[in-house]
Design a protein around this motif. Sequence first.
Motif, PDB file in Angstrom:
ATOM      1  N   ALA A 107      -7.556   4.258 -10.253  1.00  0.00           N
ATOM      2  CA  ALA A 107      -6.215   3.671 -10.269  1.00  0.00           C
ATOM      3  C   ALA A 107      -5.428   4.086  -9.035  1.00  0.00           C
ATOM      4  O   ALA A 107      -4.763   3.258  -8.398  1.00  0.00           O
ATOM      5  N   ALA A 108      -5.501   5.369  -8.663  1.00  0.00           N
ATOM      6  CA  ALA A 108      -4.781   5.853  -7.477  1.00  0.00           C
ATOM      7  C   ALA A 108      -5.351   5.211  -6.208  1.00  0.00           C
ATOM      8  O   ALA A 108      -4.593   4.780  -5.334  1.00  0.00           O
ATOM      9  N   ALA A 144      -6.919   2.318  -5.903  1.00  0.00           N
ATOM     10  CA  ALA A 144      -6.553   0.900  -5.864  1.00  0.00           C
ATOM     11  C   ALA A 144      -5.085   0.727  -5.469  1.00  0.00           C
ATOM     12  O   ALA A 144      -4.738  -0.167  -4.693  1.00  0.00           O
ATOM     13  N   THR A 145      -4.226   1.586  -5.982  1.00  0.00           N
ATOM     14  CA  THR A 145      -2.801   1.501  -5.649  1.00  0.00           C
ATOM     15  C   THR A 145      -2.571   1.808  -4.172  1.00  0.00           C
ATOM     16  O   THR A 145      -1.819   1.097  -3.489  1.00  0.00           O
ATOM     17  N   ILE A 146      -3.226   2.841  -3.659  1.00  0.00           N
ATOM     18  CA  ILE A 146      -3.101   3.175  -2.237  1.00  0.00           C
ATOM     19  C   ILE A 146      -3.607   2.022  -1.380  1.00  0.00           C
ATOM     20  O   ILE A 146      -2.992   1.660  -0.371  1.00  0.00           O
ATOM     21  N   HIS A 147      -4.698   1.415  -1.786  1.00  0.00           N
ATOM     22  CA  HIS A 147      -5.245   0.273  -1.038  1.00  0.00           C
ATOM     23  C   HIS A 147      -4.229  -0.865  -0.996  1.00  0.00           C
ATOM     24  O   HIS A 147      -3.984  -1.446   0.065  1.00  0.00           O
ATOM     25  N   GLN A 148      -3.630  -1.181  -2.132  1.00  0.00           N
ATOM     26  CA  GLN A 148      -2.649  -2.266  -2.189  1.00  0.00           C
ATOM     27  C   GLN A 148      -1.430  -1.950  -1.321  1.00  0.00           C
ATOM     28  O   GLN A 148      -0.925  -2.811  -0.601  1.00  0.00           O
ATOM     29  N   LEU A 149      -0.928  -0.726  -1.397  1.00  0.00           N
ATOM     30  CA  LEU A 149       0.223  -0.336  -0.583  1.00  0.00           C
ATOM     31  C   LEU A 149      -0.105  -0.412   0.907  1.00  0.00           C
ATOM     32  O   LEU A 149       0.714  -0.850   1.717  1.00  0.00           O
ATOM     33  N   ILE A 190       2.688   5.425   1.613  1.00  0.00           N
ATOM     34  CA  ILE A 190       1.987   5.982   0.463  1.00  0.00           C
ATOM     35  C   ILE A 190       2.779   7.184  -0.034  1.00  0.00           C
ATOM     36  O   ILE A 190       2.950   8.157   0.708  1.00  0.00           O
ATOM     37  N   LEU A 216       1.137  10.396  -5.004  1.00  0.00           N
ATOM     38  CA  LEU A 216      -0.019   9.538  -5.243  1.00  0.00           C
ATOM     39  C   LEU A 216      -1.226  10.038  -4.449  1.00  0.00           C
ATOM     40  O   LEU A 216      -2.341  10.095  -4.967  1.00  0.00           O
TER      41      LEU A 216
END
Length: 129
Positions: A26-27, A29-34, A41, A45
Amino acid sequence: MTTPPIQRLGDAVLLQGRAVDAAYLAAAATIHQLTQKGAPIPAPLSALLSACRSASTHRHGDDAPTAPSTDSTQQIDTTEAAHLLDRTPRSVQRIARSLDGRKLNGTWIFDRAAVLEYRTMRDQTERAS
């Protein structure tokens, strides 16, 4: 009685087993999206990702090893690193490991401080020549 994989301990959360792997994914994927959006970032996170990486049973060996994250660490992508180094994104990818970069979901991520340190060392070396 088995211990649940996620426990709330006051204002802390304890993750175990597969919950650590789920938090890592989850972390990441979120970093990738940001990163794709060019957004900064958040340090917590990055810290979560680092903690989950070291605690994971799978060890997520597909990523490059990284130094421990601190709250002051700002993560940047290849494009911003290229701008800071006055290089093309492709040339930054070629030296990514020298910049302590790590790959998240196919995207290189760098600590801004490491890139700036590399630039300073490079400039000092060029002046000495």
